[in-house]
Write a protein that holds these residues in place. Structure first.
Motif, mmCIF file in Angstrom:
data_model
loop_
_atom_site.group_PDB
_atom_site.id
_atom_site.type_symbol
_atom_site.label_atom_id
_atom_site.label_comp_id
_atom_site.label_asym_id
_atom_site.label_seq_id
_atom_site.Cartn_x
_atom_site.Cartn_y
_atom_site.Cartn_z
ATOM 1 N N THR A 107 77.975 -0.130 -65.213
ATOM 2 C CA THR A 107 77.914 0.471 -63.886
ATOM 3 C C THR A 107 76.722 1.402 -63.716
ATOM 4 O OG1 THR A 107 79.380 2.264 -64.620
ATOM 5 C CG2 THR A 107 80.407 0.321 -63.602
ATOM 6 N N SER A 108 75.946 1.632 -64.772
ATOM 7 C CA SER A 108 74.809 2.553 -64.683
ATOM 8 C C SER A 108 73.726 1.963 -63.792
ATOM 9 C CB SER A 108 74.231 2.821 -66.076
ATOM 10 O OG SER A 108 75.210 3.317 -66.950
ATOM 11 N N PRO A 109 73.261 2.706 -62.768
ATOM 12 C CA PRO A 109 72.197 2.185 -61.914
ATOM 13 C C PRO A 109 70.849 2.239 -62.628
ATOM 14 C CG PRO A 109 72.748 4.424 -61.271
ATOM 15 C CD PRO A 109 73.731 4.032 -62.334
ATOM 16 N N GLY A 110 69.957 1.353 -62.237
ATOM 17 C CA GLY A 110 68.619 1.351 -62.793
ATOM 18 C C GLY A 110 67.751 2.432 -62.164
ATOM 19 N N PRO A 111 66.595 2.729 -62.773
ATOM 20 C CA PRO A 111 65.707 3.763 -62.231
ATOM 21 C C PRO A 111 65.076 3.329 -60.913
ATOM 22 C CG PRO A 111 64.679 2.643 -64.085
ATOM 23 C CD PRO A 111 66.091 2.159 -64.033
ATOM 24 N N LEU A 112 64.629 4.324 -60.138
ATOM 25 C CA LEU A 112 64.020 4.086 -58.835
ATOM 26 C C LEU A 112 62.498 4.068 -58.930
ATOM 27 C CD1 LEU A 112 66.179 6.452 -56.579
ATOM 28 C CD2 LEU A 112 66.309 3.960 -56.693
ATOM 29 N N VAL A 113 61.880 3.333 -57.982
ATOM 30 C CA VAL A 113 60.435 3.351 -57.777
ATOM 31 C C VAL A 113 60.208 3.592 -56.286
ATOM 32 C CG1 VAL A 113 58.250 2.117 -57.978
ATOM 33 C CG2 VAL A 113 60.058 1.720 -59.660
ATOM 34 N N ILE A 114 59.422 4.615 -55.941
ATOM 35 C CA ILE A 114 59.128 4.948 -54.549
ATOM 36 C C ILE A 114 57.649 4.716 -54.303
ATOM 37 C CG2 ILE A 114 59.208 6.759 -52.788
ATOM 38 C CD1 ILE A 114 61.372 8.122 -54.503
ATOM 39 N N GLY A 115 57.304 3.982 -53.218
ATOM 40 C CA GLY A 115 55.917 3.615 -52.978
ATOM 41 C C GLY A 115 55.464 3.866 -51.563
ATOM 42 N N ALA A 116 54.149 4.081 -51.397
ATOM 43 C CA ALA A 116 53.500 4.198 -50.089
ATOM 44 C C ALA A 116 52.162 3.469 -50.177
ATOM 45 C CB ALA A 116 53.295 5.660 -49.711
ATOM 46 N N TYR A 117 51.944 2.485 -49.256
ATOM 47 C CA TYR A 117 50.754 1.639 -49.319
ATOM 48 C C TYR A 117 50.070 1.569 -47.968
ATOM 49 C CZ TYR A 117 53.913 -0.248 -52.961
ATOM 50 O OH TYR A 117 54.810 -0.390 -53.988
ATOM 51 N N ALA A 118 48.749 1.556 -47.986
ATOM 52 C CA ALA A 118 47.948 1.234 -46.806
ATOM 53 C C ALA A 118 47.660 -0.262 -46.817
ATOM 54 C CB ALA A 118 46.653 2.028 -46.815
ATOM 55 N N GLN A 119 47.578 -0.883 -45.614
ATOM 56 C CA GLN A 119 47.400 -2.322 -45.519
ATOM 57 C C GLN A 119 46.272 -2.661 -44.542
ATOM 58 O OE1 GLN A 119 51.364 -4.471 -45.642
ATOM 59 N NE2 GLN A 119 52.007 -2.593 -44.619
ATOM 60 N N GLY A 120 45.464 -3.617 -44.911
ATOM 61 C CA GLY A 120 44.432 -4.145 -44.027
ATOM 62 C C GLY A 120 44.571 -5.652 -43.932
ATOM 63 N N SER A 121 44.492 -6.208 -42.717
ATOM 64 C CA SER A 121 44.804 -7.619 -42.506
ATOM 65 C C SER A 121 43.836 -8.253 -41.513
ATOM 66 C CB SER A 121 46.236 -7.785 -41.969
ATOM 67 O OG SER A 121 47.173 -7.123 -42.763
ATOM 68 N N PHE A 122 43.977 -9.572 -41.395
ATOM 69 C CA PHE A 122 43.399 -10.308 -40.268
ATOM 70 C C PHE A 122 44.405 -11.348 -39.818
ATOM 71 C CE2 PHE A 122 42.117 -12.816 -43.947
ATOM 72 C CZ PHE A 122 42.262 -14.128 -43.524
ATOM 73 N N ILE A 123 44.294 -11.793 -38.570
ATOM 74 C CA ILE A 123 45.230 -12.770 -38.002
ATOM 75 C C ILE A 123 44.709 -14.170 -38.287
ATOM 76 C CG2 ILE A 123 46.321 -13.614 -35.896
ATOM 77 C CD1 ILE A 123 46.006 -10.789 -34.760
ATOM 78 N N LEU A 124 45.519 -14.963 -38.959
ATOM 79 C CA LEU A 124 45.130 -16.326 -39.303
ATOM 80 C C LEU A 124 45.316 -17.232 -38.091
ATOM 81 C CD1 LEU A 124 44.222 -17.969 -41.827
ATOM 82 C CD2 LEU A 124 46.627 -18.536 -42.172
ATOM 83 N N ALA A 125 44.214 -17.874 -37.634
ATOM 84 C CA ALA A 125 44.265 -18.767 -36.468
ATOM 85 C C ALA A 125 44.728 -20.148 -36.922
ATOM 86 C CB ALA A 125 42.904 -18.835 -35.802
ATOM 87 N N HIS A 126 46.049 -20.312 -37.111
ATOM 88 C CA HIS A 126 46.579 -21.560 -37.645
ATOM 89 C C HIS A 126 46.696 -22.652 -36.580
ATOM 90 C CE1 HIS A 126 50.017 -19.173 -36.262
ATOM 91 N NE2 HIS A 126 50.631 -20.320 -36.003
ATOM 92 N N THR A 127 46.456 -22.300 -35.311
ATOM 93 C CA THR A 127 46.427 -23.288 -34.232
ATOM 94 C C THR A 127 45.447 -22.803 -33.165
ATOM 95 O OG1 THR A 127 47.750 -24.346 -32.494
ATOM 96 C CG2 THR A 127 48.423 -22.171 -33.195
ATOM 97 N N PRO A 128 44.753 -23.724 -32.469
ATOM 98 C CA PRO A 128 43.795 -23.293 -31.439
ATOM 99 C C PRO A 128 44.442 -22.472 -30.324
ATOM 100 C CG PRO A 128 43.434 -25.597 -32.014
ATOM 101 C CD PRO A 128 44.690 -25.179 -32.703
ATOM 102 N N ALA A 129 45.760 -22.603 -30.126
ATOM 103 C CA ALA A 129 46.436 -21.891 -29.042
ATOM 104 C C ALA A 129 46.447 -20.381 -29.225
ATOM 105 C CB ALA A 129 47.865 -22.402 -28.899
ATOM 106 N N ILE A 130 46.154 -19.896 -30.448
ATOM 107 C CA ILE A 130 46.145 -18.450 -30.668
ATOM 108 C C ILE A 130 44.759 -17.939 -31.051
ATOM 109 C CG2 ILE A 130 48.551 -18.546 -31.427
ATOM 110 C CD1 ILE A 130 47.466 -17.917 -34.274
ATOM 111 N N SER A 131 43.727 -18.777 -30.950
ATOM 112 C CA SER A 131 42.385 -18.376 -31.389
ATOM 113 C C SER A 131 41.857 -17.176 -30.610
ATOM 114 C CB SER A 131 41.421 -19.560 -31.269
ATOM 115 O OG SER A 131 41.368 -20.032 -29.942
ATOM 116 N N HIS A 132 42.277 -17.022 -29.360
ATOM 117 C CA HIS A 132 41.807 -15.895 -28.561
ATOM 118 C C HIS A 132 42.402 -14.565 -29.025
ATOM 119 C CE1 HIS A 132 45.670 -17.035 -26.865
ATOM 120 N NE2 HIS A 132 45.730 -15.892 -26.205
ATOM 121 N N LEU A 133 43.446 -14.622 -29.867
ATOM 122 C CA LEU A 133 44.071 -13.405 -30.381
ATOM 123 C C LEU A 133 43.678 -13.105 -31.827
ATOM 124 C CD1 LEU A 133 47.657 -13.921 -28.922
ATOM 125 C CD2 LEU A 133 45.905 -12.358 -28.083
#
Length: 361
Positions: free
Chosen positions: A20-46
């Motif tokens: 019944t003993s719980p395992g140890p905790l890990v607490i995290g904070a991350y910054a994220q940088g992305s781009f939008i994948l144009a997987h269809t021409p219908a969203i290329s304008h976005l």
């Protein structure tokens, strides 16, 4: 691909718990940088902006208190809150809550290489609206499902502090509940810090015999499901989709069930679709369908990741491909009763999100 809080309880469900003993905790904070994948021409304008975001998460290290912890080399179970600014007034911002499993591939006292897979719910501030936001062909509802995949490397920089870098993919979709529903794919790079309650981690000693009691046994699953979908962006009505299934299965290993069976489907959105496209209203084909499937369940205690491949053998109105796929999560509330959330797909395109209940015999 909802329910993040409920899924947290699912992952925590016991399977013949030895400790019944719980395992140890890990607490995290991350910054994220992305781009939008144009997987269809219908969203290329976005696909022109570069979204940025922030994630806060809490992970519990599995410690061997349940047999499946050791089978998967002691993964972490986590809950994350994710914020994205899309830097585009058409898309606005999103707020997500996800549950995930973080499985390590390489481990030493100072280094970890993990693969993370998660799911949950996201809220988008600026969904598609025919009158006020018709350019948003990516997201058509405030509420969307989330699928996360990523590779993470954590290196210790202090006794309890780790520097994390990672590459991932976030996918948002409402499963065709509302249209248009092209969905959004965000390839992402991560940089952040993890606080480790215990490092290095030492698991509990495994039991002498952790063989599942039902290994090699056959079973029968009877289930039914409900879902809702929209035909098009101009038809705002939600149509009911219903299914029933009879599946036979066998536990073939510690981690796996194999399945085979039959299903029947009644998609009420096909009735007006057929009437709109038919040359005459007489002798219209039946919109009901029946299929045969093979499937696999990857087991994590009472929780299972479900994948199916089916073929329609009764399909008078051929509104889709002759085959279908399904991926989902299934949870056994008791040894007999289970619930599931599945995404049914035709050739990579979402058909409907199925909410399922069933019994195991």
């Amino acid at each position: 691909m909802k329910l993040a809080g409920a899924l947290l309880l699912l992952f925590a469900g016991p399977l013949q718990a030895q400790y019944t003993s719980p395992g140890p905790l890990v607490i995290g904070a991350y910054a994220q940088g992305s781009f939008i994948l144009a997987h269809t021409p219908a969203i290329s304008h976005l696909a022109v902006s570069h979204p940025t975001g922030l994630e806060l998460n809490l992970q519990r290290q599995t410690n061997g208190s349940e047999p499946w912890h050791a089978w998967y080399r002691y993964p972490k179970i986590g809950l994350a809150l994710v914020y994205y600014d899309y830097h585009n007034p058409v898309l606005g911002r999103s707020y997500a809550s996800t549950i995930y499993l973080n499985k390590r591939f390489l481990y030493s006292p100072r280094h970890e290489l993990n693969f993370r897979l998660g799911t949950g719910l996201a809220y988008f501030t600026n969904p598609f609206d025919l009158e006020t936001n018709h350019k948003n062909t990516i997201v058509s509802s405030h509420l969307n499902a989330v699928l996360q995949m990523r590779l993470e490397y954590d290196v210790a920089v202090a006794e309890h502090l780790g520097l994390l870098v990672g590459l991932g993919l976030n996918h948002y979709s409402n499963g065709a509940t509302t249209k248009p529903n092209f969905g959004i794919n965000l390839p992402t790079v991560f940089l952040g810090l993890n606080y480790h309650q215990q490092r290095p981690f030492v698991p509990l000693a495994p039991p002498a015999d952790d063989t599942p009691t039902d290994l090699g046994r056959n079973f029968l699953n009877l289930s039914t499901s409900l879902g809702f979908k929209q035909r098009s962006a101009t038809d705002r009505q939600k149509y009911l989709v219903h299914s029933v299934s009879v599946l036979g299965g066998r536990r073939v290993g510690r981690k796996s069930n194999l399945l085979v069976g039959l299903e029947g489907f009644y998609d009420r959105s096909l009735v007006p679709e057929l009437r709109d496209t038919a040359r005459t209203s007489e002798n219209l084909p039946d919109v009901k369908k029946a299929g045969a499937l093979i499937g696999h369940e990857l087991l994590f205690g009472r929780l299972a990741v479900v994948t199916h491949l089916g073929i329609y053998f009764y399909n008078p109105y051929k509104s889709n491909t002759f085959y279908y796929e399904r991926i989902g999560l299934k949870y056994h509330v008791t040894d007999r009763l289970f619930g599931a959330v599945d995404l049914k797909v035709h050739r990579g395109s979402a058909d409907v999100i199925e909410w399922k209940v069933g019994v195991k015999l």
